[in-house]
Design an enzyme around this catalytic site. Sequence first.
Site, PDB file in Angstrom:
ATOM      1  CG  HIS A 143      72.793  23.364  25.536  1.00 12.27           C
ATOM      2  ND1 HIS A 143      72.585  22.021  25.734  1.00 12.27           N
ATOM      3  CD2 HIS A 143      73.999  23.630  26.117  1.00 12.27           C
ATOM      4  CE1 HIS A 143      73.601  21.494  26.407  1.00 12.27           C
ATOM      5  NE2 HIS A 143      74.482  22.457  26.659  1.00 12.27           N
ATOM      6  CD  GLU A 144      76.314  26.488  25.481  1.00 15.06           C
ATOM      7  OE1 GLU A 144      76.774  26.839  26.598  1.00 15.06           O
ATOM      8  OE2 GLU A 144      76.471  25.342  25.015  1.00 15.06           O
ATOM      9  CG  HIS A 147      74.996  25.502  30.304  1.00  8.69           C
ATOM     10  ND1 HIS A 147      74.908  24.480  31.230  1.00  8.69           N
ATOM     11  CD2 HIS A 147      75.428  24.922  29.141  1.00  8.69           C
ATOM     12  CE1 HIS A 147      75.265  23.336  30.660  1.00  8.69           C
ATOM     13  NE2 HIS A 147      75.580  23.575  29.398  1.00  8.69           N
ATOM     14  CD  GLU A 194      76.707  20.213  28.671  1.00 13.92           C
ATOM     15  OE1 GLU A 194      76.257  20.220  27.516  1.00 13.92           O
ATOM     16  OE2 GLU A 194      77.138  21.232  29.228  1.00 13.92           O
TER      17      GLU A 194
END
Length: 364
Positions: A143-144, A147, A194
């Site tokens: 997930h990060e 980003h 997100e």
Amino acid sequence: MSDDGRQDTGYERVPGRQRRRFPGISSRAYEHPADRSALVALRKLSGFDTVFKALSGLLPERSMRLLFLSDSVRVSERQFSHLHDMLRDACYILDLEKVPQMYVTQDPQPNAMCIGLDEPIIVVSTGLVELLDEEEMRAVVGHEVGHALSGHSVYRTVLLFLTSLAVKVAWIPLGNIAVMAIVTALREWFRKSELSADRAGLLVGQDVRASMRGLMKTAGGNHLHEMNVDAFLEQAEEYDSGGDLRDSVLKILNVLPRSHPFTTVRAAELKKWAESREHQRIMDGHYPRRSEDKDTSVGDSFRESAAGYASDVKGSKDPLMKLVTDFAGGASDLGGRVRRGFDGFRSPPPGPATGPADTPGTDG
């Protein structure tokens, strides 16, 4: 991971199963339409990067980097080595050439973020590390990294700065209103980002149940034996469809100050995307490449964003979204539903009477 379980550098991977890799993948492959349209437009703006580089002197980025370096634990082969393996693996799967620095910071609240203007850094809290198992944590690291690949860290840093600024200028007449208007818009974008990063986490972990468990644990804590993913998703369905117009308004007010969507909503959105043709095509190797990003049309991205919002509104069971759909479709009974008030949107209006007059005491 390569077929023999090693990266091209010869670095042996720890994961016990093979995962698909996506060479040259563009972040457009997994970005939510609203997130993607905003990013494409920003990337097309002439001089945008220069402006943000100039802002770096005003933003407390250097201070934050020094803070994490001095008061957190930097992930490496010698510190939190299992997280270091996950980070390298996530960068390999999404083909992110430069591995971001990653820190673990002491905080009982489960949290993670990716910030930075020049180079992204990833920060995870001890609360999150202690809460999640290996596969759930792998989805978070992915997930990060998602980003970082999308460039979200730049705008997240600006959002943190502006949120802090809003507090400092609250005493100035109209000053706080102006800043908060920008903050509110950035939060709406970031909530969509997100959802994009959740998709990236799924592409890295390639285990939708682990992604679901991770989201569920952040909502209910480390009591997995007391929780059920399917029941958790049913909460999202109830949240979307339950209540009347008053609840719809309260949902909007509740989410406005948040940078993240509600956890059940994220779980439902990720499940829907995991079952989509779009996700399957990526897993089959059919996805947009970074080499094609420069040719991306801003207009096409905005149209995709508009279509995405329209689809969300049309498919939503929320009473307010139903009202919007009915209004757009010119529903013949819309006026009657408004006259009946909020409860008129809780359930369909009663049909014409076919028998005797209404029984005394019943609702008219």
